[in-house]
Design a protein around this motif. Structure first.
Motif, PDB file in Angstrom:
ATOM      1  N   GLU A  60      50.460  41.843  47.528  1.00  0.00           N
ATOM      2  CA  GLU A  60      50.176  42.958  46.820  1.00  0.00           C
ATOM      3  C   GLU A  60      49.838  42.232  45.295  1.00  0.00           C
ATOM      4  OE1 GLU A  60      52.672  46.539  44.838  1.00  0.00           O
ATOM      5  OE2 GLU A  60      52.487  46.592  47.124  1.00  0.00           O
ATOM      6  N   PHE A  61      48.591  42.930  44.918  1.00  0.00           N
ATOM      7  CA  PHE A  61      47.991  42.075  43.558  1.00  0.00           C
ATOM      8  C   PHE A  61      48.389  42.949  42.493  1.00  0.00           C
ATOM      9  CE2 PHE A  61      45.162  40.791  47.158  1.00  0.00           C
ATOM     10  CZ  PHE A  61      45.357  39.418  47.113  1.00  0.00           C
ATOM     11  N   ASP A  62      48.514  42.143  41.442  1.00  0.00           N
ATOM     12  CA  ASP A  62      48.858  42.429  40.160  1.00  0.00           C
ATOM     13  C   ASP A  62      47.492  42.583  39.389  1.00  0.00           C
ATOM     14  OD1 ASP A  62      51.866  42.331  40.024  1.00  0.00           O
ATOM     15  OD2 ASP A  62      51.266  40.397  40.632  1.00  0.00           O
ATOM     16  N   PHE A  63      46.397  41.659  39.637  1.00  0.00           N
ATOM     17  CA  PHE A  63      45.289  41.464  39.074  1.00  0.00           C
ATOM     18  C   PHE A  63      44.280  41.263  39.813  1.00  0.00           C
ATOM     19  CE2 PHE A  63      48.462  40.137  35.945  1.00  0.00           C
ATOM     20  CZ  PHE A  63      48.455  40.943  34.885  1.00  0.00           C
ATOM     21  N   ILE A  64      42.939  41.912  39.773  1.00  0.00           N
ATOM     22  CA  ILE A  64      41.786  41.721  40.528  1.00  0.00           C
ATOM     23  C   ILE A  64      40.682  41.353  39.703  1.00  0.00           C
ATOM     24  CG2 ILE A  64      40.259  42.341  42.418  1.00  0.00           C
ATOM     25  CD1 ILE A  64      42.524  43.838  43.578  1.00  0.00           C
ATOM     26  N   PHE A  65      40.086  40.319  39.739  1.00  0.00           N
ATOM     27  CA  PHE A  65      38.937  39.965  39.056  1.00  0.00           C
ATOM     28  C   PHE A  65      37.656  39.674  39.650  1.00  0.00           C
ATOM     29  CE2 PHE A  65      42.403  37.999  36.553  1.00  0.00           C
ATOM     30  CZ  PHE A  65      42.542  38.892  35.567  1.00  0.00           C
ATOM     31  N   THR A  66      36.600  40.571  39.506  1.00  0.00           N
ATOM     32  CA  THR A  66      35.321  40.360  40.347  1.00  0.00           C
ATOM     33  C   THR A  66      34.673  39.333  39.162  1.00  0.00           C
ATOM     34  OG1 THR A  66      34.500  42.288  38.965  1.00  0.00           O
ATOM     35  CG2 THR A  66      35.186  42.670  41.397  1.00  0.00           C
ATOM     36  N   VAL A  67      34.258  38.368  39.879  1.00  0.00           N
ATOM     37  CA  VAL A  67      33.280  37.347  39.266  1.00  0.00           C
ATOM     38  C   VAL A  67      31.873  37.307  39.550  1.00  0.00           C
ATOM     39  CG1 VAL A  67      35.369  35.797  38.828  1.00  0.00           C
ATOM     40  CG2 VAL A  67      34.051  35.514  41.032  1.00  0.00           C
ATOM     41  N   CYS A  68      31.280  38.194  40.295  1.00  0.00           N
ATOM     42  CA  CYS A  68      30.066  38.348  40.543  1.00  0.00           C
ATOM     43  C   CYS A  68      29.506  39.739  40.294  1.00  0.00           C
ATOM     44  CB  CYS A  68      29.295  37.867  41.898  1.00  0.00           C
ATOM     45  SG  CYS A  68      29.701  38.935  43.189  1.00  0.00           S
ATOM     46  N   ASP A  69      28.159  40.066  39.868  1.00  0.00           N
ATOM     47  CA  ASP A  69      27.843  41.158  39.554  1.00  0.00           C
ATOM     48  C   ASP A  69      27.914  42.187  40.619  1.00  0.00           C
ATOM     49  OD1 ASP A  69      27.837  40.763  36.789  1.00  0.00           O
ATOM     50  OD2 ASP A  69      25.619  40.445  36.641  1.00  0.00           O
ATOM     51  N   ASN A  70      27.220  41.709  41.851  1.00  0.00           N
ATOM     52  CA  ASN A  70      27.206  42.443  43.017  1.00  0.00           C
ATOM     53  C   ASN A  70      28.756  43.154  43.501  1.00  0.00           C
ATOM     54  OD1 ASN A  70      24.460  42.143  43.385  1.00  0.00           O
ATOM     55  ND2 ASN A  70      24.669  40.551  44.696  1.00  0.00           N
ATOM     56  N   ALA A  71      29.793  42.134  43.406  1.00  0.00           N
ATOM     57  CA  ALA A  71      31.066  42.611  43.814  1.00  0.00           C
ATOM     58  C   ALA A  71      31.400  43.729  42.934  1.00  0.00           C
ATOM     59  CB  ALA A  71      32.046  41.481  43.714  1.00  0.00           C
ATOM     60  N   ALA A  72      31.079  43.396  41.548  1.00  0.00           N
ATOM     61  CA  ALA A  72      31.526  44.642  40.552  1.00  0.00           C
ATOM     62  C   ALA A  72      31.117  46.095  40.999  1.00  0.00           C
ATOM     63  CB  ALA A  72      31.084  44.264  39.248  1.00  0.00           C
ATOM     64  N   GLY A  73      29.962  45.918  41.632  1.00  0.00           N
ATOM     65  CA  GLY A  73      29.028  47.322  41.864  1.00  0.00           C
ATOM     66  C   GLY A  73      29.525  47.736  42.909  1.00  0.00           C
ATOM     67  N   GLU A  74      30.107  47.190  44.057  1.00  0.00           N
ATOM     68  CA  GLU A  74      30.617  47.678  45.490  1.00  0.00           C
ATOM     69  C   GLU A  74      31.776  48.302  45.490  1.00  0.00           C
ATOM     70  OE1 GLU A  74      28.615  43.749  48.029  1.00  0.00           O
ATOM     71  OE2 GLU A  74      30.806  43.699  47.332  1.00  0.00           O
ATOM     72  N   SER A  75      31.752  49.205  46.387  1.00  0.00           N
ATOM     73  CA  SER A  75      33.097  50.046  46.712  1.00  0.00           C
ATOM     74  C   SER A  75      34.006  49.047  47.412  1.00  0.00           C
ATOM     75  CB  SER A  75      32.360  51.133  47.644  1.00  0.00           C
ATOM     76  OG  SER A  75      33.392  52.137  47.510  1.00  0.00           O
ATOM     77  N   CYS A  76      34.960  48.907  46.515  1.00  0.00           N
ATOM     78  CA  CYS A  76      36.066  47.906  47.053  1.00  0.00           C
ATOM     79  C   CYS A  76      37.328  48.694  47.973  1.00  0.00           C
ATOM     80  CB  CYS A  76      36.959  47.363  45.805  1.00  0.00           C
ATOM     81  SG  CYS A  76      35.820  46.187  44.793  1.00  0.00           S
ATOM     82  N   PRO A  77      37.969  48.038  48.702  1.00  0.00           N
ATOM     83  CA  PRO A  77      38.795  48.786  49.445  1.00  0.00           C
ATOM     84  C   PRO A  77      39.841  49.246  48.494  1.00  0.00           C
ATOM     85  CG  PRO A  77      38.490  46.329  50.208  1.00  0.00           C
ATOM     86  CD  PRO A  77      37.827  46.677  49.075  1.00  0.00           C
ATOM     87  N   ILE A  78      40.842  50.194  48.855  1.00  0.00           N
ATOM     88  CA  ILE A  78      41.962  50.527  48.210  1.00  0.00           C
ATOM     89  C   ILE A  78      43.151  49.523  48.233  1.00  0.00           C
ATOM     90  CG2 ILE A  78      43.509  52.317  47.979  1.00  0.00           C
ATOM     91  CD1 ILE A  78      40.759  53.288  47.531  1.00  0.00           C
ATOM     92  N   TRP A  79      43.544  48.903  47.104  1.00  0.00           N
ATOM     93  CA  TRP A  79      44.412  47.964  47.243  1.00  0.00           C
ATOM     94  C   TRP A  79      45.732  48.405  46.962  1.00  0.00           C
ATOM     95  CZ3 TRP A  79      42.180  43.808  48.578  1.00  0.00           C
ATOM     96  CH2 TRP A  79      40.925  43.699  48.502  1.00  0.00           C
ATOM     97  N   PRO A  80      46.717  48.067  47.743  1.00  0.00           N
ATOM     98  CA  PRO A  80      48.050  48.500  47.539  1.00  0.00           C
ATOM     99  C   PRO A  80      48.556  48.135  46.110  1.00  0.00           C
ATOM    100  CG  PRO A  80      47.914  46.999  49.378  1.00  0.00           C
ATOM    101  CD  PRO A  80      46.773  47.018  48.688  1.00  0.00           C
ATOM    102  N   GLY A  81      49.519  49.022  45.743  1.00  0.00           N
ATOM    103  CA  GLY A  81      50.191  48.843  44.489  1.00  0.00           C
ATOM    104  C   GLY A  81      49.091  49.275  43.400  1.00  0.00           C
TER     105      GLY A  81
END
Length: 176
Positions: A84-105
């Motif tokens: 379970e993540f406390d922090f999530i960092f996108t490091v590329c512009d494509n990933a920042a614009g994508e629809s990410c999964p729903i992360w627990p927590g």
């Protein structure tokens, strides 16, 4: 902000589309620099399936461990038993614009975009990877200086966004 489990390290996920360069660099940097207070992972929405050889070369040349680094899909971290993540960092512009999964927590997220060194070919490629490593290292240094347990969530969010706009930020990161 408290870790998910008391006396456990904060879990950090670095996301990129291909998970072969920038997110791999972030994972390796955080795992070494975090001194046991942080456990980092990386993943991609459309992983290349292998780590870019220059990522490994540059990490090793600066003394960062590369054992266990591999390109993987972010769906790996949505399965039961995943951290379970406390922090999530996108490091590329494509990933920042994508629809990410729903992360627990309730992970705190920020965009720390850095230009993709893997797009550089020829003589300048190694320097592009060294620059990406340097930019991510600076962001992680600033992040590690935050007094996380003693500041409120809004302050952390604001500081994470500001860190993402540091030198070397991609165009999208500068906008955040």
């Amino acid at each position: 902000m408290e870790p998910t489990v008391p006396d456990q390290p904060y879990n950090v996920l670095f996301l990129c589309t291909g998970n072969s360069a920038r997110s791999i660099l972030g994972e390796a940097l955080m795992n070494k620099m975090g001194g046991g207070r942080f456990r980092a992972y990386s993943a991609g929405s459309q992983p290349k399936g292998e780590v870019h050889p220059m990522s490994l070369d540059v990490l090793e040349s600066f003394g960062y461990p590369t054992d266990g680094l591999h390109s993987k899909n972010w769906s790996e971290f949505t399965k039961p038993g995943a951290p379970e993540f406390d922090f999530i960092f996108t490091v590329c512009d494509n990933a920042a614009g994508e629809s990410c999964p729903i992360w627990p927590g309730k992970p705190l997220t920020a965009h720390w975009g850095v230009e993709d060194p893997a797009t550089v070919e020829g003589d300048g490629q190694r320097q592009a990877f060294v620059d990406a490593l340097s930019y991510l290292k600076r962001r992680i240094e600033l992040f590690l200086m935050l007094p996380l347990p003693s500041i409120d969530e809004m302050s952390v969010r604001s500081k994470l966004a500001a860190i993402g706009r540091e030198e070397g930020a991609s165009a999208k990161a500068k906008e955040s």
